[in-house]
Design a protein around this motif. Structure first.
Motif, short mmCIF file in Angstrom:
data_model
loop_
_atom_site.label_atom_id
_atom_site.label_comp_id
_atom_site.label_asym_id
_atom_site.label_seq_id
_atom_site.Cartn_x
_atom_site.Cartn_y
_atom_site.Cartn_z
N TRP A 27 0.78 -1.18 -0.06
CA TRP A 27 0.08 -0.06 0.04
C TRP A 27 0.79 1.05 0.09
O TRP A 27 0.59 2.32 -0.66
N SER A 28 1.90 1.29 0.77
CA SER A 28 2.92 2.51 0.98
C SER A 28 3.72 2.62 -0.39
O SER A 28 3.65 3.85 -0.99
N PRO B 143 -2.54 9.15 6.60
CA PRO B 143 -3.13 8.59 5.48
C PRO B 143 -4.01 7.32 5.94
O PRO B 143 -4.90 7.03 4.97
N ALA C 276 1.41 7.94 -5.70
CA ALA C 276 0.42 8.78 -6.25
C ALA C 276 0.85 10.13 -6.39
O ALA C 276 1.76 10.84 -5.67
N GLN D 84 2.24 2.14 -3.47
CA GLN D 84 1.15 2.83 -4.17
C GLN D 84 0.70 4.32 -3.82
O GLN D 84 0.62 5.06 -4.65
N TYR D 85 0.93 4.39 -2.50
CA TYR D 85 0.25 5.67 -1.97
C TYR D 85 1.35 6.79 -2.33
O TYR D 85 1.15 7.55 -2.63
N ASN D 86 2.57 6.46 -1.82
CA ASN D 86 3.81 7.33 -2.44
C ASN D 86 3.99 7.69 -3.81
O ASN D 86 4.73 8.50 -3.95
N SER E 236 -4.97 6.05 -2.29
CA SER E 236 -4.70 7.31 -1.86
C SER E 236 -6.10 8.24 -1.89
O SER E 236 -6.05 9.17 -1.50
N LEU F 27 -0.38 13.15 -5.01
CA LEU F 27 -0.96 13.91 -3.94
C LEU F 27 -1.19 15.25 -4.29
O LEU F 27 -0.50 15.93 -4.76
N ARG G 97 -7.03 12.18 -1.76
CA ARG G 97 -5.69 12.83 -1.31
C ARG G 97 -5.26 13.05 -2.78
O ARG G 97 -4.27 14.02 -2.87
N SER G 98 -5.33 12.15 -3.44
CA SER G 98 -4.69 12.40 -5.08
C SER G 98 -5.79 13.01 -6.00
O SER G 98 -5.31 13.93 -6.76
#
Length: 309
Positions: free
Chosen positions: A15-16, A39, A22, A18-20, A59, A24, A62-63
């Protein structure tokens, strides 16, 4: 020797990543009191991970924010066209079309049944010329349009496509949603025209057409909103809405359609009350139940076909 990661650590690491990665939004993620908000909290599965209980994207907003549409429609097509343009000038990122009662019931404005209702609770659309006036001067290739119409949905969608094509915009370029959820009309809102089986056949045909010709279009907005407004509890809203959604899926599969292809274009319209934690629980349950049934009962393998959006 490298220590083996636990299953939860693996989920969080995925997950991290993919989130990082994105894009944002450049805004502070904090409460109205200025308290920073992480998050994600707790253990997995995390947002964007099956069965998507905590969110369908890693995300979420947030994105990318949701499409901003203000429900609009009144009087004549020319009246509403001016309103649409005003909304777009003031930051709207999509259009949400309200039709008057005669249009919702498939009646012309000069019908004796329409007396006193023309243009009152939405815009009156009787002909293709009306639809042309409604979207005059609006580039349909650049705007996402929602149409709240059910019984005559096939006719209104055909008009919309015709207007776009006249302006040089192909059906494949059109983005948006047509409500087209006839089952909740029998249950709650009562704006139906045909019996259930013929109505389901029309919807199934529309799902087939849009899947093949309109890849950016949502042919059904499976709607719990009206069920809740008719007096249901949150649990009843969830139960009826998902049951209706599964009925559309089963009808499309029975007609020979591929669940991975049409499933990704189905969308949902739930009510959102102020009982904060109950509503969160409802949305989480909806995502989880929908994903599991789409995968385990209906054989979906494409991630997009499992998302309760």
């Amino acid at each position: 020797m490298t220590e083996e990661k636990s299953p939860n650590e693996k989920l969080k690491a995925a997950w991290s990543e993919q989130y990082n990665s994105a894009n944002l939004r450049d805004v502070p993620f904090e409460t109205m009191s200025g308290v920073p908000v992480d998050p994600v909290y707790g253990d997995g599965p995390y947002p964007g991970q099956y069965p998507y209980t905590r969110g369908i994207y890693p995300s979420m907003y947030r994105s990318r924010l949701w499409t901003m549409r203000m429900f609009a429609g009144f009087g004549t097509a020319e009246d509403t066209n001016l309103r649409f343009k005003e909304l777009l000038r003031n930051g709207g990122t999509g259009l949400s079309t309200a039709f008057d009662m005669p249009t919702l019931m498939g009646r012309d404005s000069d019908s004796e049944w329409a007396l006193g209702e023309v243009g009152r609770a939405g815009v009156a659309i009787d002909t293709l010329a009306d639809m042309e006036d409604l979207f005059a001067g609006i580039d349909l290739a650049k705007v996402s349009t929602s149409m709240t119409i059910n019984g005559p949905a096939a006719t209104l969608l055909a008009m919309y496509v015709a207007v776009a094509e006249k302006d040089g915009v192909s059906a494949s370029q059109l983005a948006g949603t047509i409500q087209n959820d006839i089952l909740k009309e029998y249950q709650a809102q009562k704006e139906y025209i045909y019996p259930p089986r013929p109505s389901m056949r029309i919807i199934t045909d529309m799902v087939k057409y849009t899947t093949a010709e309109m890849p950016k279009w949502h042919p059904v907005s499976i709607s719990g909103y009206h069920i809740r407004e008719a007096g249901s509890t949150a649990a009843q809203e969830l139960a009826f809405t998902l049951a209706n959604g599964f009925a559309y899926v089963e009808a499309a599969i029975a007609a020979g359609q591929n669940v991975d292809e049409f499933g990704r274009r189905l969308s949902f319209f739930f009510n959102s009350h102020s009982d904060f934690f109950e509503e969160i629980g409802k949305f989480r349950a909806a995502r989880r139940i929908w994903a599991r049934w789409m995968k385990e009962r209906y054989g979906a393998s494409a991630e997009r076909a499992m998302l309760c959006r």
